[in-house]
Design an enzyme around this catalytic site. Structure first.
Site, short mmCIF file in Angstrom:
data_model
loop_
_atom_site.label_atom_id
_atom_site.label_comp_id
_atom_site.label_asym_id
_atom_site.label_seq_id
_atom_site.Cartn_x
_atom_site.Cartn_y
_atom_site.Cartn_z
N ASN A 51 0.83 -1.20 0.00
CA ASN A 51 0.00 0.00 0.00
C ASN A 51 0.87 1.25 0.00
O ASN A 51 2.06 1.21 0.30
CB ASN A 51 -0.91 0.02 1.23
CG ASN A 51 -1.94 -1.09 1.21
OD1 ASN A 51 -2.53 -1.38 0.17
ND2 ASN A 51 -2.16 -1.70 2.36
N CYS A 105 -5.43 -7.33 -4.66
CA CYS A 105 -5.93 -6.11 -5.29
C CYS A 105 -6.48 -6.46 -6.66
O CYS A 105 -5.75 -6.95 -7.53
CB CYS A 105 -4.81 -5.08 -5.41
SG CYS A 105 -5.32 -3.56 -6.24
N ASN A 141 -7.69 -4.43 -9.08
CA ASN A 141 -7.16 -3.60 -10.15
C ASN A 141 -5.68 -3.90 -10.39
O ASN A 141 -5.21 -3.92 -11.53
CB ASN A 141 -7.35 -2.12 -9.82
CG ASN A 141 -8.81 -1.71 -9.83
OD1 ASN A 141 -9.58 -2.16 -10.67
ND2 ASN A 141 -9.20 -0.86 -8.90
N HIS A 168 -13.38 -5.82 4.33
CA HIS A 168 -14.21 -4.72 3.83
C HIS A 168 -15.43 -4.56 4.71
O HIS A 168 -16.02 -5.54 5.16
CB HIS A 168 -14.68 -5.01 2.39
CG HIS A 168 -13.58 -4.99 1.38
ND1 HIS A 168 -13.24 -3.86 0.68
CD2 HIS A 168 -12.75 -5.98 0.96
CE1 HIS A 168 -12.25 -4.14 -0.14
NE2 HIS A 168 -11.92 -5.42 0.01
N ASN A 195 -11.06 -1.82 4.76
CA ASN A 195 -11.45 -0.99 3.63
C ASN A 195 -12.93 -0.64 3.81
O ASN A 195 -13.73 -1.50 4.21
CB ASN A 195 -11.25 -1.74 2.32
CG ASN A 195 -9.81 -2.17 2.11
OD1 ASN A 195 -8.99 -1.42 1.61
ND2 ASN A 195 -9.50 -3.40 2.52
N GLU A 238 -9.63 3.13 0.97
CA GLU A 238 -8.79 1.94 1.04
C GLU A 238 -7.85 1.98 2.23
O GLU A 238 -7.19 3.00 2.49
CB GLU A 238 -7.96 1.78 -0.25
CG GLU A 238 -8.78 1.34 -1.44
CD GLU A 238 -7.92 0.75 -2.53
OE1 GLU A 238 -7.16 -0.20 -2.23
OE2 GLU A 238 -8.01 1.21 -3.68
N CYS A 262 -11.47 0.53 -6.70
CA CYS A 262 -10.95 -0.58 -5.89
C CYS A 262 -11.64 -1.85 -6.34
O CYS A 262 -12.87 -1.97 -6.22
CB CYS A 262 -11.20 -0.32 -4.41
SG CYS A 262 -10.69 -1.69 -3.33
N THR A 306 -11.31 -5.13 -5.24
CA THR A 306 -11.86 -5.97 -4.17
C THR A 306 -13.02 -5.25 -3.49
O THR A 306 -13.98 -5.89 -3.05
CB THR A 306 -10.78 -6.31 -3.12
OG1 THR A 306 -10.23 -5.11 -2.58
CG2 THR A 306 -9.68 -7.16 -3.73
N GLY A 307 -12.97 -3.90 -3.44
CA GLY A 307 -14.06 -3.15 -2.86
C GLY A 307 -15.33 -3.26 -3.68
O GLY A 307 -16.44 -3.38 -3.13
#
Length: 294
Positions: free
Chosen positions: A81, A90, A92, A181, A212, A230, A239, A241-242
């Protein structure tokens, strides 16, 4: 040290090649050698310097492309990060890694298995004009058990559960997509002071490994808008995973169907939670910004 800057919907990364490959005439025509970036060199201070948008290169994170250790994987992703802390997964970033290894001639395969700290993730690259422009990623099984996310709770599942911050009550749904999350649904997400609220929620005592935070507005059974805070980075343009966690949470709360277009600040991602196999699939672009030498 040579690097490549890439992004997925504005969620940007510094890519460092730490493999044994030496590609001389890759599809990008960029003559490269192994970066020789030993793990001991990537201290939190160095990562923060790389990601500093004023005094460094500037990015939401750093990705090291490494040789796979697992026999069933093609490559291994090490992710950091912007604050220097290690990350497990991640959505993306893994698409950017896929674009890197294909465009720079480390592989000719269009279907790849990538080893991450959250397990092996499979993806199929989308090729246009001889280069990867995006990917469909199998993001794996969403973890819903509070202990495995982790979220401190007396219940096994954290669905529409109250949480208080700054004397304001929210309702969150907890999901792990390889990282924790907390998804919060709201009719008005643009008015939320995310810089302050997101940070307070990230460090809330109920999240022993921080979290997150996603603020989501469902606009139809197949569409939603999401703002993301994040962990270890701050608010980002997108994001992966978000977006996956937001869709899983919306299905659990019966707000959407299994396939959803997720609109983030940087653009749109396509997410589908296939409940028959209990895997989440993420589709989106990957874009090169520039090559550089630091």
């Amino acid at each position: 040290m040579k690097f490549v800057k890439m992004h997925g919907l504005g969620n940007d990364f510094i890519i460092l090649d730490d493999t044994d490959h030496r590609q001389k005439n890759g599809r990008e025509g960029f003559e490269t050698e192994k970066h020789c970036c030993e793990e001991s060199e990537l201290s939190p201070e160095l990562v923060r310097h790389f990601c500093d948008r004023h005094r460094g290169i500037g990015a939401d994170g750093v990705i090291r492309v490494c040789n796979a250790e697992h026999p069933q994987a093609d490559f291994r992703m090490k992710l950091y990060n912007a604050d220097g802390s290690p990350a497990k997964m991640c959505g993306n970033g893994i698409r950017c890694l896929g674009k890197y290894v294909y465009d720079y001639g480390l592989t000719g395969k269009e279907t790849l298995s990538i080893e991450t700290k959250s397990g092996i993730r499979n993806m199929h690259l989308q090729i246009h004009g001889g280069k990867a422009c995006g990917a469909m990623v199998d993001m794996g099984v969403p973890r819903l058990n509070a202990h495995s996310i982790p979220i401190l709770s007396e219940k096994d599942l954290v669905i529409n559960d109250p949480i208080e911050v700054q004397e304001k009550n929210y309702r969150m749904t907890g999901i792990s997509m390889g990282n924790p999350h907390a998804v919060i649904f709201s009719e008005e997400i643009n008015g939320i002071p995310l810089e302050e609220t997101g940070r307070k929620l990230e460090f809330h005592p109920r999240f022993p490994e921080r979290a997150n935070i996603e603020f989501c507005h469902v606009t139809a059974r197949d569409r939603m808008e999401v703002r993301v805070w994040e962990r270890g980075v701050g608010e980002t343009l997108a994001c992966g995973t978000g977006a996956c966690a937001a869709v899983v949470a919306s299905v659990l709360n019966d707000l959407t169907d299994e396939g959803v277009i997720v609109k983030l600040l940087g653009g749109e991602l396509s997410v589908r939670w296939d409940r028959k196999v209990n895997h989440v699939f993420l589709e989106g672009p990957a874009v090169k910004v520039f090559d550089g030498v630091l």
